[in-house]
Design a protein around this motif. Sequence first.
Motif, PDB file in Angstrom:
ATOM      1  N   GLU A  17      29.440  58.507  23.891  1.00 33.08           N
ATOM      2  CA  GLU A  17      28.059  58.601  24.363  1.00 33.08           C
ATOM      3  C   GLU A  17      27.225  57.429  23.846  1.00 33.08           C
ATOM      4  O   GLU A  17      26.410  56.857  24.578  1.00 33.08           O
ATOM      5  CB  GLU A  17      27.448  59.924  23.897  1.00 33.08           C
ATOM      6  N   ARG A  18      27.406  57.064  22.582  1.00 30.79           N
ATOM      7  CA  ARG A  18      26.649  55.932  22.022  1.00 30.79           C
ATOM      8  C   ARG A  18      26.993  54.630  22.740  1.00 30.79           C
ATOM      9  O   ARG A  18      26.109  53.823  23.065  1.00 30.79           O
ATOM     10  CB  ARG A  18      26.954  55.790  20.531  1.00 30.79           C
ATOM     11  N   GLU A  19      28.289  54.418  22.980  1.00 29.81           N
ATOM     12  CA  GLU A  19      28.689  53.195  23.677  1.00 29.81           C
ATOM     13  C   GLU A  19      28.123  53.151  25.091  1.00 29.81           C
ATOM     14  O   GLU A  19      27.678  52.088  25.573  1.00 29.81           O
ATOM     15  CB  GLU A  19      30.216  53.116  23.714  1.00 29.81           C
ATOM     16  N   ALA A  20      28.107  54.298  25.785  1.00 26.09           N
ATOM     17  CA  ALA A  20      27.541  54.339  27.142  1.00 26.09           C
ATOM     18  C   ALA A  20      26.050  54.015  27.113  1.00 26.09           C
ATOM     19  O   ALA A  20      25.537  53.273  27.972  1.00 26.09           O
ATOM     20  CB  ALA A  20      27.770  55.719  27.758  1.00 26.09           C
ATOM     21  N   LYS A  21      25.322  54.546  26.093  1.00 25.06           N
ATOM     22  CA  LYS A  21      23.897  54.232  25.979  1.00 25.06           C
ATOM     23  C   LYS A  21      23.665  52.750  25.718  1.00 25.06           C
ATOM     24  O   LYS A  21      22.750  52.140  26.285  1.00 25.06           O
ATOM     25  CB  LYS A  21      23.283  55.062  24.851  1.00 25.06           C
ATOM     26  N   LEU A  22      24.501  52.164  24.844  1.00 25.85           N
ATOM     27  CA  LEU A  22      24.356  50.737  24.545  1.00 25.85           C
ATOM     28  C   LEU A  22      24.614  49.888  25.786  1.00 25.85           C
ATOM     29  O   LEU A  22      23.916  48.900  26.043  1.00 25.85           O
ATOM     30  CB  LEU A  22      25.315  50.341  23.424  1.00 25.85           C
ATOM     31  N   VAL A  23      25.639  50.275  26.581  1.00 21.34           N
ATOM     32  CA  VAL A  23      25.935  49.529  27.815  1.00 21.34           C
ATOM     33  C   VAL A  23      24.766  49.626  28.784  1.00 21.34           C
ATOM     34  O   VAL A  23      24.364  48.636  29.424  1.00 21.34           O
ATOM     35  CB  VAL A  23      27.235  50.069  28.449  1.00 21.34           C
ATOM     36  N   LYS A  24      24.167  50.820  28.919  1.00 17.14           N
ATOM     37  CA  LYS A  24      23.017  50.983  29.812  1.00 17.14           C
ATOM     38  C   LYS A  24      21.835  50.139  29.358  1.00 17.14           C
ATOM     39  O   LYS A  24      21.154  49.497  30.162  1.00 17.14           O
ATOM     40  CB  LYS A  24      22.610  52.458  29.859  1.00 17.14           C
ATOM     41  N   LYS A  25      21.584  50.129  28.041  1.00 22.20           N
ATOM     42  CA  LYS A  25      20.481  49.315  27.515  1.00 22.20           C
ATOM     43  C   LYS A  25      20.714  47.832  27.778  1.00 22.20           C
ATOM     44  O   LYS A  25      19.792  47.097  28.146  1.00 22.20           O
ATOM     45  CB  LYS A  25      20.331  49.562  26.015  1.00 22.20           C
ATOM     46  N   ALA A  26      21.964  47.376  27.582  1.00 24.34           N
ATOM     47  CA  ALA A  26      22.272  45.968  27.835  1.00 24.34           C
ATOM     48  C   ALA A  26      22.049  45.616  29.309  1.00 24.34           C
ATOM     49  O   ALA A  26      21.478  44.568  29.637  1.00 24.34           O
ATOM     50  CB  ALA A  26      23.709  45.672  27.424  1.00 24.34           C
ATOM     51  N   LYS A  27      22.476  46.504  30.219  1.00 21.76           N
ATOM     52  CA  LYS A  27      22.268  46.259  31.648  1.00 21.76           C
ATOM     53  C   LYS A  27      20.789  46.211  31.995  1.00 21.76           C
ATOM     54  O   LYS A  27      20.332  45.338  32.740  1.00 21.76           O
ATOM     55  CB  LYS A  27      22.961  47.352  32.460  1.00 21.76           C
ATOM     56  N   ASN A  28      20.010  47.151  31.433  1.00 22.20           N
ATOM     57  CA  ASN A  28      18.570  47.165  31.718  1.00 22.20           C
ATOM     58  C   ASN A  28      17.885  45.918  31.187  1.00 22.20           C
ATOM     59  O   ASN A  28      17.001  45.347  31.842  1.00 22.20           O
ATOM     60  CB  ASN A  28      17.936  48.411  31.088  1.00 22.20           C
TER      61      ASN A  28
END
Length: 251
Positions: free
Chosen positions: A134-145
């Motif tokens: 879950e943390r890695e998915a959140k970090l990936v979303k933040k990087a994309k945004n």
Amino acid sequence: MPHKRAKFSVRQNARKQRGDNLAPQKEFLSNELIPKAVARVLNAATIREQYKLKKRKLEDDNEQKQGSKCRRLDDDTNDSKSRRKEVRATSKLTIKPGESIQHFNRRVEDDMRPLVKAAVQSSNATVRNAVKGEREAKLVKKAKNSKNDEKSSKTAPKSPLTIPDKHANKAKEFLTHSSSAPRRLNDIAQAPPEFKRLPRGAAAPDQGLGGKHDGVLSMAQKQLMEKEREKAIAKYREMKSRQRNKMNEED
């Protein structure tokens, strides 16, 4: 059950068959059904000697055997441990003769402890992996945004707040003076200053300087305030006069 006494009739028949006033046997205590804790206390000396002998044998074996022999011993011990585990897994736990329920429960807990520990560790590992995912998915979303925001900022530059110049179309009275020399205290100003950004707390240029300020009253407002003040004073005097008249009448 083996740890319980037989019926009274069965015990009485066995006693009749054996007879009375018999001489004690040689291994009477060893064959007697006594609790395990009591047996440990009675056989404490022999247990201690056996432990010392095992310890000495292990020390002698470690001194004599080196290198490959030690490895073979490790392999043998691992095999014996695995065999013991298999035997424990296959064999059913049953209460032994002369063993109390407390010691039997403790033995069951000791046998089941590694299984429970392994199950708890596996469940904790799955929970940790889920949280990590879950943390890695959140970090990936933040990087994309953040990348999308950077692209949009590059494509559409920010328009700074600009104030229209009032004197743009008018001819200036002062001459323009361009110089690279630094400004000093006694320099002569050639033109009024132009503010490109509004300072803090300043009003917008659309409102102008002729607007009403807080706390400033006009002449009409002052007259109305004086009239209301006079009315309030008159009413207060009438109320006081009534109170005095009532007091005089009562007296």
